[in-house]
Design a protein around this motif. Structure first.
Motif: not given
Length: 656
Positions: A336, A364, A366
């Motif tokens: 991210s 994506i 985190i």
């Protein structure tokens, strides 16, 4: 190592902010609004003019009167700005004064913007001429769109295309540091293009390869890691799959810096600009402003990933046929952070072309505390946040810098008057060179140092990452082990059995977000994680020369960060089937150079660096079983700084 938020405008705080486990670079004030930055004035000696011949007497009186009044006004203005110190005798003048041959003293005041941050915010938040409905991205009428066959350079071309990393059309370097090969005359002789004199032995010096992890990536020469082989498909073999791991592209400096950090030096200059001036090779500092942002990709960094995507498509485009046959599309991964996502998007535009919608899916993950993430394992490994364990390299870097930068400091401090110049300041000036170059295209800081000093800088980064992120770090292997678990799962087409590291069960156990059986995988991460993974894989030939000394350069070292983890570094895990070898094979190619797998238990000494996949997987499973996440990442163990304790396997002391 955690990354911090983007730099914000504001006054420099007196305290030093903390980000994760390392010291944060001081943030800088923005350029003063009352200063016209596009046409910055220059600090220079005052100019004196004489009266023209034949001037009438009354003109002399008027001029004299104006001169006296002007002088009084100037003196009052100077007194208001800098106090009585402006009027001391020359031998008591501050270092920011110049003396002319007639012994008149002119005090040069540094403009208040020197060392401050310049920010160009683009795009505007609410542009007045933006009408999206009148500018659609697709109006139809595309014309003919028949497709052709995919490229397969890695299998069909007679030679493997190499990447120089110099990008001379984008980045510039000082003429004095381009190396003999780049300065060769167009006519082809060996005379220097600047002096015209014949040169002696050709220099292999390349400034862009002297920046460690800040270097642009380049193809490591054939045999660079000890194998006389290239990344082309070996004879009798065909490629069946590829696992591609890469770093983000060139970026602005990060928010943290245990030692050095470009913003610190700019803050020092901007704190009291009226107290110093520079001359000689440092003269440019008199009007210099800090133009670097924080964390984000630079334009050159975007280009790197776009080019990398095109390069991979040209070499391995044929692997997409497997997805067509299965009626699926690939899943690529990034995380991210802004530069990570931007890198992945630019890579995708290069690989798939625009628009890439519907051609692949971008996962994506985190990057933040509390989220398991193999592409950012330090967020859940608490010992990675303790500097005495995770930043051991700084002990070595500080001591080495005091050795190789001693002459540079003595040389440069003579040209910086009124400001103390520390070894760390000089080190930051070296850091400024690569950061400004990859952000702005050129940096005057590059001209300040010799080839030997740049070699010393390159070695300092080898020290930093050997002891901080690779074989010399006690927390390197444990941080790389999660990605190794994922690699084994993909190679065996079986889900991860036990989530006991940085793997994310939510994502990894879902066949949609973590598919098995793809012929092509692409993952984006940071340089520290690339080095963690190399360590966890036990690629021992890269650690063969052992711990790096801080007292001198080990010129025969096997570990070089500029080769292993530069901006946009990439690793190819090739999967092959060969008529001359039994069973599927795997080999590891780092920045286009084949790495031996002889450190992986059971892998043979093979001329092209191949190892049976079954053997490779068995060895990695053994490493996974031997790695203790709880002890390595959360155990209460300590290691002394420096040479009192060493490791070459990236592991901490064993659990008692």
């Amino acid at each position: 190592m955690a990354r911090g938020p983007d730099v914000e405008s504001g006054v420099v705080p007196e305290d030093v902010h903390e980000s994760h486990h390392t010291e944060t670079e001081a943030l800088l004030p923005t350029t003063r609004s009352d200063v016209e930055t596009p046409d910055l004035p220059t600090k220079s000696k005052a100019s004196f003019y004489t009266r023209p011949c034949g001037q009438p007497k009354y003109g002399i009186i008027h001029i004299t009167t104006a001169f006296v009044l002007g002088t009084i006004a100037c003196l009052l203005a100077q007194y208001a700005i800098c106090g009585p110190g402006c009027f001391r005798k020359y031998d008591q003048q501050p270092a920011s004064s110049y003396a002319h041959t007639n012994q008149e003293v002119v005090t040069v005041l540094a403009p208040p913007y020197v060392g401050s941050t310049q920010v160009h915010n683009y795009p505007p938040t609410k542009p007045t001429n933006a009408y999206p409905s009148l500018f659609p991205s697709n109006v139809g009428y595309a014309g003919g769109t028949p497709t052709g066959a995919e490229a397969a350079v890695v299998e069909t071309a007679p030679a493997y295309p190499l990447h120089t990393g110099q990008c001379s059309h984008q980045l510039l370097r000082p003429v004095s540091l381009v190396g003999d090969d780049s300065r060769k005359n167009p006519d082809g002789d060996d005379s220097d293009v600047k002096t015209g004199k014949k040169k002696g032995k050709k220099s292999k010096f390349n400034l862009f390869r002297m920046w460690g992890n800040l270097s642009p990536w380049y193809s490591v020469e054939r045999g660079g890691f000890g194998l006389d082989s290239d990344a082309n498909t070996p004879d009798t073999c065909r490629i069946t799959g590829l696992h591609f791991l890469h770093r983000h592209g060139a970026r602005y400096p990060t928010a943290w810096a245990s030692y050095g950090g470009p913003a610190k030096f700019a803050t020092k200059l901007n704190k009291e600009p009226e107290s110093w001036n520079a001359s000689g090779s440092l003269d440019f500092l008199n009007d210099w402003t800090y133009k670097l942002g924080e964390e984000l990709l630079t334009p050159f960094g975007r280009q790197q990933l776009y080019d990398l995507g095109i390069s991979l498509r040209m070499k391995y485009g044929f692997l997409l046929q497997n997805f067509t046959e299965k009626n699926t599309i690939p899943v690529f991964r990034t995380e991210s952070q802004d530069r990570m996502l931007a890198s992945a998007m630019n890579f995708a535009i290069g690989f798939f072309g625009y628009p890439f919608d519907g051609q692949y899916q971008q996962s994506i993950t985190i990057e933040a505390d509390g989220f398991n993430n193999t592409l950012a394992p330090y967020t859940t490994c608490s010992n990675a946040g303790i500097s005495s364990k995770a930043e051991r390299g700084q002990w070595y870097v500080k001591r080495w810098a005091s050795i190789y930068l001693k002459d540079a400091r003595n040389r440069l401090k003579k040209q910086l008057h009124g400001l103390d110049l520390s070894i760390e300041d000089v080190y930051i000036m070296q850091q400024m060179c690569p950061y400004e170059t990859v952000a702005l295209g050129y940096s005057k800081f590059c001209e300040l140092f010799t080839e030997e000093e740049w070699e010393g800088f390159n070695y300092s980064l080898d020290l930093s990452f050997w002891y901080g992120s690779a074989f010399g770090s006690p927390v390197a292997r444990v941080q790389g082990i999660g990605y190794v678990q994922e690699l084994v799962a993909r190679l065996t087409h079986t889900p991860i059995e036990t989530h006991n590291s940085s793997t994310n069960a939510t994502l990894n156990d879902n066949p949609i977000t973590f598919p098995l059986g793809q012929s092509l995988y692409v993952d984006a991460t940071h340089e520290v994680v690339v080095l963690n993974i190399i360590t966890a894989l036990n690629l021992t030939t890269l650690a063969a020369s052992g711990p790096l000394p801080y007292t001198h350069i080990d010129h025969d070292r096997s570990f070089r960060v500029a080769e292993l983890a530069p901006f946009a570094t990439n690793i190819q895990f090739q999967l092959l089937e060969c008529t001359s070898l039994p069973g599927p094979q795997i080999r590891v190619i780092i920045n286009d150079a084949v790495a031996p797998l002889t450190g992986v238990k059971g892998c043979p000494t093979q001329k092209d660096g191949m190892c049976p996949v079954d053997t490779f997987v068995r060895a990695q499973k053994e490493t996974i079983a031997e790695t203790d996440w709880n002890w390595d990442c959360h155990g209460d163990w300590t290691v002394p700084p420096g040479t009192e304790w060493e490791t070459v396997t990236g592991q901490p002391p064993k659990r008692p």
